[in-house]
Design an enzyme around this catalytic site. Sequence first.
Site, PDB file in Angstrom:
ATOM      1  N   PHE A   1      26.912  18.735 -26.663  1.00  0.00           N
ATOM      2  CA  PHE A   1      27.707  19.138 -25.585  1.00  0.00           C
ATOM      3  C   PHE A   1      27.769  20.362 -25.269  1.00  0.00           C
ATOM      4  O   PHE A   1      28.907  21.065 -24.454  1.00  0.00           O
ATOM      5  CB  PHE A   1      29.373  18.293 -24.915  1.00  0.00           C
TER       6      PHE A   1
ATOM      7  N   ASN B   1      10.456   9.957 -20.399  1.00  0.00           N
ATOM      8  CA  ASN B   1      11.179   8.900 -21.248  1.00  0.00           C
ATOM      9  C   ASN B   1      11.956   8.219 -20.679  1.00  0.00           C
ATOM     10  O   ASN B   1      13.113   8.446 -20.225  1.00  0.00           O
ATOM     11  CB  ASN B   1      11.296   9.027 -22.788  1.00  0.00           C
TER      12      ASN B   1
ATOM     13  N   ALA C   1      14.356  19.375 -23.430  1.00  0.00           N
ATOM     14  CA  ALA C   1      13.327  19.169 -23.111  1.00  0.00           C
ATOM     15  C   ALA C   1      12.018  19.585 -22.338  1.00  0.00           C
ATOM     16  O   ALA C   1      11.039  19.261 -22.819  1.00  0.00           O
ATOM     17  CB  ALA C   1      13.857  17.560 -22.746  1.00  0.00           C
TER      18      ALA C   1
ATOM     19  N   GLU D   1      21.712  17.140 -17.917  1.00  0.00           N
ATOM     20  CA  GLU D   1      22.939  17.237 -17.340  1.00  0.00           C
ATOM     21  C   GLU D   1      23.377  16.880 -16.486  1.00  0.00           C
ATOM     22  O   GLU D   1      24.320  16.567 -15.467  1.00  0.00           O
ATOM     23  CB  GLU D   1      23.612  18.971 -18.177  1.00  0.00           C
TER      24      GLU D   1
END
Length: 772
Positions: free
Chosen positions: A282, A658, A552, A732
């Site tokens: 985080f 995904n 990602a 986020e």
Amino acid sequence: MKFDTPAGQNPIDQLKVVGKATDRIDGKYKTTGTAPYAYERHDVAANQAYGYVLGAGIDGKYKTTGTAPYAYERHDVAANQAYGYVLGAGIAKGRIRAIHSEAAKRAPGVLAIVTTLETPRLERGTMNAAYLFGGDRVQHYHQAIAVVVAETFEQARAAAFLVKVDYAPEAGKFDLATEAKGAPPAPGDSGEGSGGDGVERVGDFEGAFASAPMRFDETYTTADESHAMMEPHATVAAWDGDKVTLWTSNQMIGWGHGSMAKILGIPKENVRLDSPYVGGGFGGKLFVRADAVLAALGAKAARRPVKVALTRPLVANNTTHRPATIQRVRIGATEDGTITAIAHESTSGNLPDGDPETAVNQTKLLYAGANRMTAMKLAHLDLPEGNAMRAPGEAPGLMVLEVAMDEMAEKLGMDPVAFRIRNDTQTDPNKPDRKFSHRDLVGCLTRGAETFGWAKRNPKPGSVRDGHWLVGMGVAAAFRNNMVMKSGARVRLDAKGTVTVETDMTDIGTGSYTIIAQTAAEMMGVPLDRVVVRLGDSAFPVAAGSGGQWGANSSTSGVYAACVKLREAVAQRLGINSDDAVFVDGEVRSGNRAVPLGEAAQAGALTGEDSIEFGDLSKTYQQSTFGGHFVEVGVDVDTAEVRVRRMLAVCSAGRILNPKTARSQVIGGMTMGTGAALMEKLDVDTKRGFFANHDLAGYEVPVHADIPHQEVIFLDEVDPISSPMKAKGVGELGICGVGAAVANAVYNATGIRVRDYPITLDKLLDRMPEAA
């Protein structure tokens, strides 16, 4: 590969593997306890020395007989283990006169003690505001001052308590409310896409606000928060001559690799970091911390591998946290709800070399308005370092801005959803000639309102009852910038047709293994079970790492680029024109010819390696992600207990690689945002300068029972300006704005407006409406 023009049609658009809801390929390891987390890397080196750990039993009979194989007691895997224990400073500011370790050195089992007075102050790593070790100065409470290495954990801990320290304390500054009064404007950068100058202006805010027929002006506070990740900071370190390997828990291997070399003062090629699994970060593990440094120093002193984990108090006080803020929002509007003036100011605290919390960033971009002002102020505090925590800037900033928007909507007599839609913009409000690459905030809000049943909401606060519960609904917009970062990968094909991907990208519970495998499978035309993914090793090509919502999109784009190289090598080996080659169903096809993919590697494995490098499209277009949060809460009429009943997030974030793992990311963010709204707060001891509730008993976080129902909708869209994947980040976005949606729902339920987070029941109880 340079990405400087919008993506056209490419193999990812086939969507045979990418875009499908896919189980995590690493899930079987996590659910069977075989995923090698940093503190459990017994496979990597014999004779490890170990630090503090939280054990987990297997069965009662084993626990009671002392034969339960806890993580730090796996003598069957690595014999002759030793243990380390980190000692933190007992003052918040001052100087260390002396460290008396003689008695500790004579204690049973002690192998080595390394103290800060024996070590010159080490260089700081990338983006560290505090020094991690060395020298006589204490910058904050629990700054590491020694590590004790012993044969057993109990011996290391007992010896650490024998170490006596003479301090020369100095007066410190620990109270944000006090220090904020004289805090100067300060530029700042979260390192994650939010930041700016101390004061930024567009138009004439003061004049437009003064002349606006409808005005709003309120101040809010948000609390200091801890990352509270399940896995504490942990590292195993082992030296081989002048080279050191660290099996650690780190989000950004490239950053950490360079930082450790700088801190230890050795060549970068003499350092290796390995972090295949990270049990939550985080933002708290973006940069190396004391566990890595002390594991390395302890290993050198003890001349054997050393394992160090930070205790929960050290996670809270020795590492980083989200800083508290004091924020003021002013909005001026016409009577029809058009914003003509908007200002957002935030004051936060940090160590002298730290940055402010960039809580005003989203206000520059989220709503239209010709006259604007944002400002950040930084107060000098001698508390532990404030730094990135999930969605730094936007998470606390939207908790305030989106409550202010609700309050202004009520002042105008407008529906909160309609007020937000009225002030949507398709261009950057600070630079009207720059368009958003793709923006569908309106779609998020309208789809969310329809799905959630917003039309049934009673706009009159405190008017809906369900038994002894007052029920309310709240809404908030979500915003987070889309960041991209250079990212590399290496892809290898063997004679069996197996594709292996290697990149130092990390998986912090986000599903990186799976989306990277999906990308390689799509590009090379093979099923997922023919792809092997290896992550988190600094020996692999440098990737974006996990942070800032860039991981990602950037890392899969790097894999895309490497696969393009491999496709070219395969086509060349098979004597096929690469422009004509089609990779599908485990074959390479061209015209009437179809060849098994593995045949290209019969004469030897083929490798493709490349990086994605992003051009100036982010300057030409404003790239951001958007969402709408809808929350329903119940508030007990007698106790003021707040219970979330249901939550919905609608996200506009480009192609979703995904949907299953993306949903997990969003609901995790929604849960964290709920915690910030209702319970999470590090309590500052303003006399001694530390966070008093520094464990998971005193620092409360939401559990399953607190969040009964969550729903996530992803709008079906792509953004070809973002990357060849046409995706954006979403990890986020889920935390951005959700705290305000909870707060707005509490107000709708009770009629009580709380502007100081978290909304604990003591802030509601004496203001609750009379129970019927």
